[in-house]
Design an enzyme around this catalytic site. Structure first.
Site, PDB file in Angstrom:
ATOM      1  N   THR A   1      41.258 -64.796  11.511  1.00 34.02           N
ATOM      2  CA  THR A   1      42.453 -64.253  12.164  1.00 34.02           C
ATOM      3  C   THR A   1      42.962 -63.074  11.347  1.00 34.02           C
ATOM      4  OG1 THR A   1      43.130 -66.289  13.231  1.00 34.02           O
ATOM      5  CG2 THR A   1      44.899 -64.870  12.492  1.00 34.02           C
TER       6      THR A   1
ATOM      7  N   VAL B   1      45.058 -73.244   9.671  1.00 28.83           N
ATOM      8  CA  VAL B   1      45.054 -74.207  10.769  1.00 28.83           C
ATOM      9  C   VAL B   1      46.450 -74.275  11.410  1.00 28.83           C
ATOM     10  CG1 VAL B   1      44.595 -76.589  11.425  1.00 28.83           C
ATOM     11  CG2 VAL B   1      43.241 -75.511   9.623  1.00 28.83           C
TER      12      VAL B   1
HETATM   13  N1  ASP Z   1      46.233 -69.600  12.566  1.00 26.03           N
HETATM   14  C1  ASP Z   1      45.235 -69.379  13.574  1.00 26.03           C
HETATM   15  C2  ASP Z   1      45.373 -70.419  14.660  1.00 26.03           C
HETATM   16  O1  ASP Z   1      45.608 -71.578  14.342  1.00 26.03           O
HETATM   17  C3  ASP Z   1      43.851 -69.396  13.062  1.00 26.03           C
HETATM   18  C4  ASP Z   1      43.628 -68.644  11.777  1.00 26.03           C
HETATM   19  O2  ASP Z   1      44.565 -68.205  11.129  1.00 26.03           O
HETATM   20  O3  ASP Z   1      42.456 -68.458  11.399  1.00 26.03           O
HETATM   21  O4  ASP Z   1      45.212 -70.095  15.801  1.00 26.03           O
END
Ligand code: ASP
Length: 295
Positions: free
Chosen positions: A177, A229
């Site tokens: 991300t 997460v």
């Molecule tokens: N935080 C993002 C999600 O849970 C994923 C990530 O940061 O890699 O959609």
């Protein structure tokens, strides 16, 4: 009084640090945009650069849904001039962060799914097929891994979805991300983030990235973005919690470390932040980042 411009960019908790050159390019794009505009222009320019990069789980490189076709993306922006906009479960759009920025010009702050996509078309963002060859290869690896765990289950039917997603989410992984926080020469702050979410996930799943106070926050004392997460990050209202500590005067690195310490070792998490005087990042995984300051 003129402030020193600052930008911190991340490419996701758990992403390879070999992708850091993408963050470096994004940080330079942010500084160039802030010379012409403001903190929000900088944060958005950084995220657009990473959405277009193809190696990150955002825009062009977003992860595929379990059906191997559908891509649902989330993005958000916020600044200290009062702008706030987000999209969730947005499909068929090249730069979700630009749509989030456009949402900030409407009476709403968050648009979801079909409404978000219709809005994107109305706002002039053409239909665009996302899910590049890198995302397709990652999907094939994931499906092979899931099938290996339950060889008796044929294909990707409802039972496969439910059992595999439940099993896998005992240890879900964040990944690639992107996000950026900025401080401009007038001392305004901004944050922008974009993601294809996590894999595997059920259709319609929303993480922290488009949720104010969880994945992002900006206020008069600084800006914060989270990665990792989402299901765990939202429980701590992570970005706003860190922002609150910075606003109380806690040194930025202590605030970031304290927040990462909320999470057990097996949960991927990362943070970037900028304050009036500091900027930095922290993760319990490898996390490509870049940090630039300029007069
Ligand atoms: N935080 C993002 C999600 O849970 C994923 C990530 O940061 O890699 O959609």
């Amino acid at each position: 009084m003129v402030k020193r411009m600052a930008v911190v960019v991340h490419g996701g908790a758990g992403a390879p640090s070999t992708d850091a050159d993408g963050c470096v390019r994004a940080a330079h794009a942010a500084i160039a945009a802030m010379r012409r505009g403001d903190a929000l222009d900088g944060a958005v320019a950084a995220v657009v650069a990473m959405e277009d990069d193809g190696r990150f789980n955002a825009g062009a490189g977003s992860v595929l849904g379990l059906d191997g076709v559908t891509v649902e993306m989330d993005a958000a922006i916020m600044d200290t001039r009062g702008r706030l906009g987000a999209v969730t479960c947005l499909r068929r759009t090249r730069n979700p962060v630009l749509v989030a920025r456009a949402v900030a010009n409407t009476p709403h702050w968050l648009l979801a799914g079909e409404g978000a996509e219709r809005f994107a078309r109305e706002a002039g963002f053409a239909e665009h097929a996302v899910g590049n060859s890198r995302a397709q290869a990652a999907h094939r690896r994931l499906i092979a891994k899931l099938r290996a765990k339950l060889p008796a289950l044929p294909g990707i039917d409802t039972q496969f979805f439910e059992r595999q997603v439940r099993d896998h989410q005992a240890k879900p992984e964040g990944g690639d991300t992107v996000g950026a926080v900025t401080r401009d020469a007038e001392g305004h702050f901004a944050v922008a983030g974009s993601t294809g979410g996590i894999a595997p996930a059920l259709l319609g799943r929303v993480g922290d990235t488009p949720i104010i106070g969880s994945g992002f926050y900006a206020g008069p004392h600084g800006a914060v973005a989270a990665t990792g997460v989402g299901e765990q990050i939202v429980r701590h209202l992570l970005a706003h919690t860190v922002y609150g500590w910075i606003a109380e005067g806690m040194p930025l690195h202590r605030a970031l470390t304290r927040a990462i310490d909320f999470f057990p070792e097996e949960v991927d998490v990362g943070l970037i932040a900028v304050s009036r005087t500091e900027a930095g990042s922290k993760s319990n995984r490898d996390m490509p980042t870049d940090h630039l300051e300029h007069d």
